[in-house]
Design a protein around this motif. Structure first.
Motif, short mmCIF file in Angstrom:
data_model
loop_
_atom_site.label_atom_id
_atom_site.label_comp_id
_atom_site.label_asym_id
_atom_site.label_seq_id
_atom_site.Cartn_x
_atom_site.Cartn_y
_atom_site.Cartn_z
N MET A 21 0.84 -1.18 0.00
CA MET A 21 0.00 0.00 0.00
C MET A 21 0.88 1.24 0.00
SD MET A 21 -2.81 -1.06 2.78
CE MET A 21 -4.28 -0.28 2.25
N ASP A 22 0.38 2.24 -0.59
CA ASP A 22 1.11 3.48 -0.68
C ASP A 22 1.17 4.23 0.65
OD1 ASP A 22 2.58 5.20 -2.34
OD2 ASP A 22 0.88 6.57 -2.42
N ILE A 23 0.41 3.80 1.64
CA ILE A 23 0.35 4.51 2.91
C ILE A 23 1.38 4.03 3.91
CG2 ILE A 23 -2.05 5.17 2.70
CD1 ILE A 23 -2.77 2.69 4.33
N GLY A 24 2.19 3.09 3.57
CA GLY A 24 3.27 2.67 4.45
C GLY A 24 3.01 1.44 5.30
N ALA A 25 1.88 0.79 5.11
CA ALA A 25 1.56 -0.40 5.90
C ALA A 25 2.62 -1.50 5.78
CB ALA A 25 0.18 -0.93 5.54
N PRO A 26 3.29 -1.67 4.64
CA PRO A 26 4.32 -2.71 4.57
C PRO A 26 5.48 -2.49 5.54
CG PRO A 26 3.68 -2.06 2.37
CD PRO A 26 3.03 -1.10 3.31
N LEU A 27 5.63 -1.28 6.04
CA LEU A 27 6.70 -1.04 7.02
C LEU A 27 6.47 -1.80 8.31
CD1 LEU A 27 7.49 2.77 6.71
CD2 LEU A 27 8.54 0.85 5.56
N LEU A 28 5.25 -2.26 8.53
CA LEU A 28 4.95 -3.04 9.72
C LEU A 28 5.88 -4.26 9.81
CD1 LEU A 28 3.22 -3.86 12.18
CD2 LEU A 28 1.71 -5.01 10.56
N ALA A 54 13.08 -0.45 4.44
CA ALA A 54 11.85 0.34 4.51
C ALA A 54 11.79 1.35 3.37
CB ALA A 54 11.76 1.05 5.86
N ALA A 55 12.90 2.00 3.09
CA ALA A 55 12.93 2.98 1.99
C ALA A 55 12.66 2.29 0.66
CB ALA A 55 14.27 3.70 1.95
N ALA A 56 13.23 1.11 0.46
CA ALA A 56 12.99 0.37 -0.78
C ALA A 56 11.52 -0.02 -0.91
CB ALA A 56 13.88 -0.86 -0.84
N LEU A 57 10.91 -0.42 0.20
CA LEU A 57 9.48 -0.77 0.17
C LEU A 57 8.63 0.45 -0.20
CD1 LEU A 57 8.99 -3.05 3.29
CD2 LEU A 57 8.46 -3.63 0.92
N LEU A 58 8.92 1.59 0.40
CA LEU A 58 8.14 2.79 0.11
C LEU A 58 8.34 3.25 -1.33
CD1 LEU A 58 8.52 4.84 3.39
CD2 LEU A 58 6.52 3.61 2.57
N VAL A 59 9.56 3.20 -1.81
CA VAL A 59 9.83 3.60 -3.20
C VAL A 59 9.10 2.67 -4.17
CG1 VAL A 59 11.64 3.71 -4.96
CG2 VAL A 59 12.00 4.79 -2.74
N ALA A 113 4.72 1.65 -7.98
CA ALA A 113 3.58 0.85 -8.43
C ALA A 113 2.30 1.69 -8.45
CB ALA A 113 3.41 -0.35 -7.51
N PHE A 114 2.10 2.50 -7.43
CA PHE A 114 0.90 3.33 -7.36
C PHE A 114 0.83 4.30 -8.53
CE2 PHE A 114 -1.02 7.37 -6.04
CZ PHE A 114 -2.30 6.94 -5.74
N TRP A 115 1.91 5.05 -8.75
CA TRP A 115 1.90 6.04 -9.83
C TRP A 115 1.94 5.39 -11.20
CZ3 TRP A 115 -0.15 10.32 -8.82
CH2 TRP A 115 -0.04 10.88 -7.56
N ARG A 116 2.51 4.23 -11.30
CA ARG A 116 2.51 3.50 -12.58
C ARG A 116 1.08 3.18 -12.99
NH1 ARG A 116 4.22 2.27 -17.20
NH2 ARG A 116 4.76 0.16 -17.72
N VAL A 117 0.28 2.78 -12.03
CA VAL A 117 -1.13 2.46 -12.31
C VAL A 117 -1.94 3.73 -12.55
CG1 VAL A 117 -3.24 1.51 -11.29
CG2 VAL A 117 -1.09 0.27 -11.08
N VAL A 118 -1.81 4.71 -11.66
CA VAL A 118 -2.62 5.92 -11.74
C VAL A 118 -2.33 6.72 -13.02
CG1 VAL A 118 -3.07 8.16 -10.63
CG2 VAL A 118 -3.00 6.07 -9.27
N LEU A 119 -1.11 6.77 -13.45
CA LEU A 119 -0.75 7.57 -14.62
C LEU A 119 -0.86 6.80 -15.94
CD1 LEU A 119 2.28 9.56 -13.20
CD2 LEU A 119 -0.09 10.32 -13.47
N ASP A 120 -1.23 5.56 -15.89
CA ASP A 120 -1.40 4.76 -17.09
C ASP A 120 -2.61 5.27 -17.88
OD1 ASP A 120 -2.39 2.46 -18.80
OD2 ASP A 120 -0.54 1.61 -17.99
N ASP A 121 -2.48 5.30 -19.19
CA ASP A 121 -3.56 5.78 -20.06
C ASP A 121 -4.82 4.93 -19.93
OD1 ASP A 121 -1.96 7.80 -21.02
OD2 ASP A 121 -1.31 6.66 -22.78
N ARG A 122 -4.67 3.68 -19.61
CA ARG A 122 -5.84 2.81 -19.46
C ARG A 122 -6.59 3.09 -18.17
NH1 ARG A 122 -2.56 -2.55 -20.21
NH2 ARG A 122 -1.18 -1.21 -19.06
#
Length: 98
Positions: free
Chosen positions: A1-8, A76-81, A86-95
């Motif tokens: 998730m883009d909100i940082g939950a994987p940092l758990l 943690a930084a690698a997870l957030l990046v 992934a988030f922006w790849r989906v959101v900015l996709d033309d589809r």
């Protein structure tokens, strides 16, 4: 998730050395996850994601716990990046955008 939950998962790996800090981060996590579940943007990811991200203070607590160890900070930084990518790849996709 883009909100940082994987940092758990990164923070939990510090449980033995930083038990109090991890416990505090977990207390932040519960209301944050509930907020995300009940406030998920119904208008789509682009229509209310700012409120969901702003409503996740556990990110800061989890990041603080991860900062106690250089290796875990890197993970943690690698997870957030990767989550942001992934988030922006989906959101900015033309589809994705009509």
């Amino acid at each position: 998730m883009d909100i940082g939950a994987p940092l758990l998962f990164v923070a939990l790996s510090l449980w033995r050395r930083q038990a109090h800090e991890v416990r505090a981060a977990l207390w932040y996590l519960v209301p944050s996850v509930l907020f995300v579940i009940f406030r998920w943007p119904f208008e789509g990811v682009g229509g209310g994601m700012d409120l969901v991200v702003a409503g996740f203070p556990a990110l800061y607590a989890l990041a603080w716990v991860c900062a106690h160890d250089a290796r875990r900070t890197t993970v943690a930084a690698a997870l957030l990046v990767s989550a942001h990518y992934a988030f922006w790849r989906v959101v900015l996709d033309d589809r994705f955008v009509p």
